[in-house]
Scaffold this motif. Structure first.
Motif, PDB file in Angstrom:
ATOM      1  N   UNK A 159       0.865  -1.185   0.000  1.00  0.00           N
ATOM      2  CA  UNK A 159       0.000   0.000   0.000  1.00  0.00           C
ATOM      3  C   UNK A 159       0.896   1.227   0.000  1.00  0.00           C
ATOM      4  N   UNK A 160       0.484   2.257  -0.729  1.00  0.00           N
ATOM      5  CA  UNK A 160       1.175   3.538  -0.703  1.00  0.00           C
ATOM      6  C   UNK A 160       0.158   4.648  -0.938  1.00  0.00           C
ATOM      7  N   UNK A 161       0.403   5.782  -0.308  1.00  0.00           N
ATOM      8  CA  UNK A 161      -0.514   6.918  -0.459  1.00  0.00           C
ATOM      9  C   UNK A 161      -0.632   7.340  -1.923  1.00  0.00           C
ATOM     10  N   UNK A 162       0.449   7.167  -2.657  1.00  0.00           N
ATOM     11  CA  UNK A 162       0.455   7.453  -4.096  1.00  0.00           C
ATOM     12  C   UNK A 162       0.611   6.105  -4.818  1.00  0.00           C
ATOM     13  N   UNK A 163      -0.492   5.509  -5.255  1.00  0.00           N
ATOM     14  CA  UNK A 163      -0.464   4.138  -5.791  1.00  0.00           C
ATOM     15  C   UNK A 163       0.484   3.938  -6.960  1.00  0.00           C
ATOM     16  N   UNK A 164       0.753   4.986  -7.726  1.00  0.00           N
ATOM     17  CA  UNK A 164       1.638   4.829  -8.877  1.00  0.00           C
ATOM     18  C   UNK A 164       3.057   4.414  -8.455  1.00  0.00           C
ATOM     19  N   UNK A 165       3.417   4.646  -7.201  1.00  0.00           N
ATOM     20  CA  UNK A 165       4.748   4.286  -6.722  1.00  0.00           C
ATOM     21  C   UNK A 165       4.874   2.808  -6.362  1.00  0.00           C
ATOM     22  N   UNK A 166       3.747   2.096  -6.326  1.00  0.00           N
ATOM     23  CA  UNK A 166       3.792   0.673  -5.984  1.00  0.00           C
ATOM     24  C   UNK A 166       4.579  -0.154  -6.996  1.00  0.00           C
TER      25      UNK A 166
END
Length: 321
Positions: A159-166
């Motif tokens: 999980x990441x606040x900015x999903x594109x960084x996953x």
């Protein structure tokens, strides 16, 4: 004095060597053979930067020194540099003379990842199969690579606040030949091990996001006010840390203690588990939590190992002070 520049570090320090150095220094700390100096960490009022010093002395390894540096949040966008910048200085404990200056950026990433992986090695259930990552930035990649070496994991979730960084996590999982799944925070319930690595000042991972028997390594909270997990999580877990004094002042434990949910005496040193003086995990249903605040002795241990290798390979520059 020997100088080992940042560009040489990748060829000198491996994850295995970083793990060994950090594990040994945690053990020395718990045995009373090594101690950290009080941390200085301040907002400098320029570029939104946090700057400070971490240092200590390891009597067992005769390693004395400090790391200077901090967090410059605008570096990547403005200058194409990583946001964390640091340099390690080593001194001769017999004379006080400066003996080495070492680029600390990659070393910091490796030693931080080593600390969480040491906690996984000693505290996670042996049958752990799913690892969850909360945070997917630069440091998360180091964390995941190191963690995957500690158990026979079969799946990575993130999980990441900015999903594109996953994509950062998905790429590391692919390197290891493992499937990756992006999840909402409640999806972390399927994880046997969770690593949090964010710069949050408000809790992200809550108590109901975590299943019994999970090991959590909290690696992002290293400053007063920062917080990654619900304080109630610490109340329901067995809490371990690198340095108790830092845990209660700048680590995750600061919030649980302020709320009266735990006491300082409820926190154990991870080094005591390594030494065998603390049993560590007591059951498969117990939640264990490592509050990784980051101690100066970690930096000194990996830097000393690098200096020795650099001297052997002839890649250190010698200068007279």
């Amino acid at each position: 004095m020997l100088i080992v520049p940042e560009r040489e570090i990748a060829e000198l320090m491996t994850r295995e060597a970083a793990f060994d150095a950090v594990e040994k220094v945690f053990a020395a700390m718990a045995a009373g053979d090594a101690y950290n100096f009080p941390v200085v960490r301040e907002a400098i009022g320029h570029e939104d930067a946090l700057y400070g010093f971490k240092g200590g002395f390891d009597r067992a390894g005769l390693t004395l020194g400090l790391k200077a540096g901090g967090y410059w949040p605008n570096n990547l966008e403005k200058r194409g540099l990583i946001n964390h910048q640091s340099t390690v200085f080593l001194f001769d404990p017999d004379t006080g003379k400066a003996i080495a200056m070492v680029g600390g950026n990659l070393l910091t990433a490796l030693r931080t990842a080593a600390a969480s992986s040491v906690s996984i090695r000693h505290l996670a259930r042996k049958d752990a199969k799913v690892i969850g990552m909360v945070g997917a930035g630069h440091q998360a990649k180091f964390q995941l690579r190191a963690a995957l070496e500690q158990r026979d994991f079969e799946k990575v979730i993130g999980w990441n606040r900015h999903p594109e960084m996953l994509k950062n996590l998905e790429d590391i999982a692919a390197e290891a030949g493992l499937p990756f799944e992006a999840v909402e925070l409640d999806g972390m319930r399927q994880a046997d091990v969770i690593v949090t690595i964010t710069s949050s000042f408000a809790p992200i991972l809550m108590k109901d996001h975590v299943s019994p028997g999970t090991h959590i390594a909290c690696m992002g909270t290293d400053t007063k006010g920062k917080q990654e997990v619900d304080a109630q999580l610490l109340a329901g877990a067995r809490v371990f840390t690198d340095e108790i004094a830092q845990s209660v002042t700048i680590g995750e434990s600061q919030h649980a203690i302020a709320a009266g949910l735990i006491a300082e005496t409820d926190i154990a040193q991870l080094g005591a588990v390594i030494n065998g003086t603390d049993p560590g995990r007591s059951s498969d249903d117990q939640i264990t939590l490592f509050d990784g605040t980051g101690v100066g002795l970690q930096d000194l241990a990996v830097a000393a190992a690098v200096v020795e290798l650099a001297a052997e390979k002839g890649v250190a520059t010698e200068v007279e002070l």
